[in-house]
Design a protein around this motif. Structure first.
Motif, PDB file in Angstrom:
ATOM      1  N   TRP A 249       0.647  -1.105   0.055  1.00  0.00           N
ATOM      2  CA  TRP A 249       0.023   0.108  -0.150  1.00  0.00           C
ATOM      3  C   TRP A 249       0.813   1.476   0.014  1.00  0.00           C
ATOM      4  CZ3 TRP A 249      -1.223   3.401   4.226  1.00  0.00           C
ATOM      5  CH2 TRP A 249      -0.455   3.419   5.304  1.00  0.00           C
ATOM      6  N   GLN A 250       2.176   1.144   0.406  1.00  0.00           N
ATOM      7  CA  GLN A 250       3.289   2.161   0.428  1.00  0.00           C
ATOM      8  C   GLN A 250       4.336   1.762  -0.323  1.00  0.00           C
ATOM      9  OE1 GLN A 250       3.290   3.967   4.288  1.00  0.00           O
ATOM     10  NE2 GLN A 250       1.708   5.255   3.868  1.00  0.00           N
ATOM     11  N   VAL A 255       2.393  -3.489   4.146  1.00  0.00           N
ATOM     12  CA  VAL A 255       1.317  -4.051   4.223  1.00  0.00           C
ATOM     13  C   VAL A 255       0.255  -3.159   5.323  1.00  0.00           C
ATOM     14  CG1 VAL A 255      -0.104  -6.118   4.756  1.00  0.00           C
ATOM     15  CG2 VAL A 255       1.984  -6.513   3.928  1.00  0.00           C
ATOM     16  N   LYS A 256      -1.080  -2.911   5.015  1.00  0.00           N
ATOM     17  CA  LYS A 256      -1.885  -2.321   5.807  1.00  0.00           C
ATOM     18  C   LYS A 256      -3.017  -3.446   6.095  1.00  0.00           C
ATOM     19  CE  LYS A 256      -4.961   1.774   5.898  1.00  0.00           C
ATOM     20  NZ  LYS A 256      -5.410   2.856   5.230  1.00  0.00           N
ATOM     21  N   LEU A 257      -3.121  -3.624   7.308  1.00  0.00           N
ATOM     22  CA  LEU A 257      -4.190  -4.561   7.909  1.00  0.00           C
ATOM     23  C   LEU A 257      -5.290  -3.429   8.618  1.00  0.00           C
ATOM     24  CD1 LEU A 257      -2.251  -7.422   9.411  1.00  0.00           C
ATOM     25  CD2 LEU A 257      -3.012  -7.288   7.203  1.00  0.00           C
ATOM     26  N   GLU A 278       1.620  -8.372  17.826  1.00  0.00           N
ATOM     27  CA  GLU A 278       1.709  -9.857  17.572  1.00  0.00           C
ATOM     28  C   GLU A 278       2.046  -9.839  15.968  1.00  0.00           C
ATOM     29  OE1 GLU A 278      -0.989 -12.894  18.444  1.00  0.00           O
ATOM     30  OE2 GLU A 278      -2.271 -11.696  19.877  1.00  0.00           O
ATOM     31  N   ILE A 279       1.659  -8.926  15.186  1.00  0.00           N
ATOM     32  CA  ILE A 279       1.806  -9.061  13.722  1.00  0.00           C
ATOM     33  C   ILE A 279       3.349  -8.588  13.411  1.00  0.00           C
ATOM     34  CG2 ILE A 279       1.170  -8.117  11.474  1.00  0.00           C
ATOM     35  CD1 ILE A 279      -0.500 -10.253  12.188  1.00  0.00           C
ATOM     36  N   ASP A 280       3.741  -7.408  13.790  1.00  0.00           N
ATOM     37  CA  ASP A 280       4.950  -6.608  13.611  1.00  0.00           C
ATOM     38  C   ASP A 280       5.307  -5.675  14.472  1.00  0.00           C
ATOM     39  OD1 ASP A 280       7.027  -5.643  12.248  1.00  0.00           O
ATOM     40  OD2 ASP A 280       6.061  -4.566  10.773  1.00  0.00           O
ATOM     41  N   PRO A 281       5.839  -5.943  15.523  1.00  0.00           N
ATOM     42  CA  PRO A 281       6.085  -4.942  16.662  1.00  0.00           C
ATOM     43  C   PRO A 281       6.673  -3.629  16.079  1.00  0.00           C
ATOM     44  CG  PRO A 281       6.793  -7.227  17.584  1.00  0.00           C
ATOM     45  CD  PRO A 281       6.354  -7.227  15.924  1.00  0.00           C
ATOM     46  N   THR A 282       6.371  -2.534  16.445  1.00  0.00           N
ATOM     47  CA  THR A 282       6.938  -1.215  16.194  1.00  0.00           C
ATOM     48  C   THR A 282       6.229  -0.210  15.218  1.00  0.00           C
ATOM     49  OG1 THR A 282       9.237  -2.032  16.971  1.00  0.00           O
ATOM     50  CG2 THR A 282       9.234   0.033  15.803  1.00  0.00           C
ATOM     51  N   PRO A 283       5.931  -0.544  13.887  1.00  0.00           N
ATOM     52  CA  PRO A 283       6.416  -1.902  13.025  1.00  0.00           C
ATOM     53  C   PRO A 283       7.772  -1.374  12.360  1.00  0.00           C
ATOM     54  CG  PRO A 283       4.932  -0.376  11.937  1.00  0.00           C
ATOM     55  CD  PRO A 283       5.014   0.178  13.259  1.00  0.00           C
ATOM     56  N   HIS A 295       8.582  -7.417   5.989  1.00  0.00           N
ATOM     57  CA  HIS A 295       7.149  -6.842   5.472  1.00  0.00           C
ATOM     58  C   HIS A 295       6.851  -5.947   6.858  1.00  0.00           C
ATOM     59  CE1 HIS A 295       5.152  -9.608   2.954  1.00  0.00           C
ATOM     60  NE2 HIS A 295       6.232  -9.692   2.479  1.00  0.00           N
ATOM     61  N   VAL A 296       6.630  -4.727   6.598  1.00  0.00           N
ATOM     62  CA  VAL A 296       6.462  -3.578   7.466  1.00  0.00           C
ATOM     63  C   VAL A 296       4.728  -3.456   7.384  1.00  0.00           C
ATOM     64  CG1 VAL A 296       6.690  -1.038   7.915  1.00  0.00           C
ATOM     65  CG2 VAL A 296       8.411  -2.347   6.979  1.00  0.00           C
TER      66      VAL A 296
END
Length: 409
Positions: A249-250, A255-257, A278-283, A295-296
């Motif tokens: 998306w950028q 990835v945007k959830l 859980e998915i991507d800390p920080t990101p 994958h950010v």
């Protein structure tokens, strides 16, 4: 012969069928009337054979996903590399004060509370947040845990936030907000109240929903951070009801959830933070979460789009119009709830994007279903005489919510 035809034939083999088959193998010079020796000898065998026929028919149905149910369907799901989506527990936010209208600070993790009512809901404290405060106006007349009514000034109280989790699975606790009573002894506590449902629960996936998912032609392998992989990640997070996925998306690797809770309403800040961790800390794309390395992932909630509905109704003679209008409102709430349940379904016909449209004709159909409505005009949506297509883009993801319903007569 198809499986359904085979099952129907086997089910037709009842007691009378097997008794006739057995009697046909007995000589006609033997007394076969009911109550005779041979009848009494063969009837129990016919009963057992008929019961075995039912078992065989059920077994055949359990073999196939289209007709399997319960635990047998769970086994079919495992063969497809998935499993039934389990029921979860509701998490709520609460505050508590003492007899002096001051916050109670001695509540600990593991303390138990219960809702009021004939069938109480029990809760366990899972977190006490000292650094985040909330403000709450308590009623002037309150009843403490001992059943004594006392007065308190109805002013805003700043109190520590208490996070509780329901002890039962399923959606029943989603509907309760209000006073809770301590189960664990606490001599400092006089009044406690659930102020917010932060993480709604969901019920266990039904057989019909699981079967539909297993038989979906759009099912494809989840692998290496593809869209199906993120769908699988969303399914594994119990607190998330559904989510839209926007790859790249950028730019590459982003990835945007966009997620909703188990009530299919925008996720709370607490749920977003928990899911992001859980998915991507920080990101950061460091690979310390479920997302693949590089994958950010950005987790956010959809934008509520309130849709006002206006229609002119012709009521049947002698009908209580107030009751009919309430029933129409309930039907439209249910319609919008179903819309939100399909909000995250990928539409392959538009290039695997998302397509949520509110159709005026469908709303009119819901209105005309209500007993007491003889006719209605095609409704307007937000004062517009056209269907309303919601945005589902990298920038904006809209979620349909019922606004004001105006029913003219």
């Amino acid at each position: 012969m198809s499986p359904s035809e085979l099952v129907a034939e086997i089910r037709s083999h009842d007691f009378d069928y097997y008794l006739d088959e057995l009697m046909d193998n007995v000589s006609d010079d033997v007394d076969k009337r009911e109550g005779s020796i041979i009848y009494d000898a063969l009837a129990p065998a016919a009963t057992v054979l008929a019961e075995e026929a039912i078992t065989l028919a059920n077994t055949i149905e359990f073999i196939y996903t289209q007709t399997s149910t319960g635990e047998f369907l769970d086994y079919r799901a495992v063969e497809r590399g998935t499993s039934r989506i389990a029921a979860t527990k509701t998490q709520v936010k609460a505050t508590a004060i003492d007899r002096n209208n001051l916050p109670v600070t001695n509540i600990q993790i593991g303390d138990r509370f219960a809702s009021i009512g004939d069938e109480p809901i029990f809760y366990t404290v899972i977190k006490v947040t000292d650094d985040i405060k909330t403000q709450l106006s308590f009623p002037q007349a309150m009843t403490d845990s001992g059943g004594v009514t006392f007065s308190a000034v109805a002013t805003d109280v700043t109190a520590p936030v208490i996070i509780l989790e329901a002890e039962e699975f399923g959606t029943r606790p989603n509907g309760y907000k209000g006073q809770i009573l301590p189960v664990s002894y606490n001599d400092a506590l006089s009044y406690a109240e659930i102020t917010e449902i932060t993480v709604p629960a969901r019920d266990s996936e039904s057989d019909d929903d699981l079967r539909t998912r297993l038989l979906s032609p759009d099912t494809y392998n989840a692998y290496g951070g593809n869209v199906a992989d993120y769908v699988d990640m969303l399914d594994r997070i119990e607190e998330v009801g559904a989510g839209q996925i926007y790859p790249a998306w950028q730019g590459g690797g982003t990835v945007k959830l966009v997620i909703v809770d188990n009530n299919f309403l925008p996720a709370s800040d607490e749920l977003i933070a928990s899911f992001q961790n859980e998915i991507d800390p920080t990101p950061s794309g460091s690979g310390y979460g479920l997302a693949p390395i590089d994958h950010v992932v950005t987790v956010t909630a959809p934008t509520e789009l309130k849709i006002d509905i206006t229609s002119t109704i012709t009521f049947a003679t002698g009908i209580d119009e107030t009751t009919v209008k309430n029933n129409i409102n309930q039907a439209l709430q249910s319609y919008f709830g179903n819309l939100r349940k399909g909000w995250a379904v990928i539409d392959a016909t538009i290039g695997r994007g998302y397509n949520v449209t509110v159709y005026r004709s469908q709303i009119l159909a819901e209105i005309l279903k209500i007993n007491g409505v003889t006719n209605a005009t095609l409704p307007t949506l937000n004062d517009q005489e056209s269907d309303l297509k919601l945005q589902a883009t990298n920038e904006t993801s809209e979620l349909p919510v019922l606004g004001t319903v105006t029913l003219n007569d």
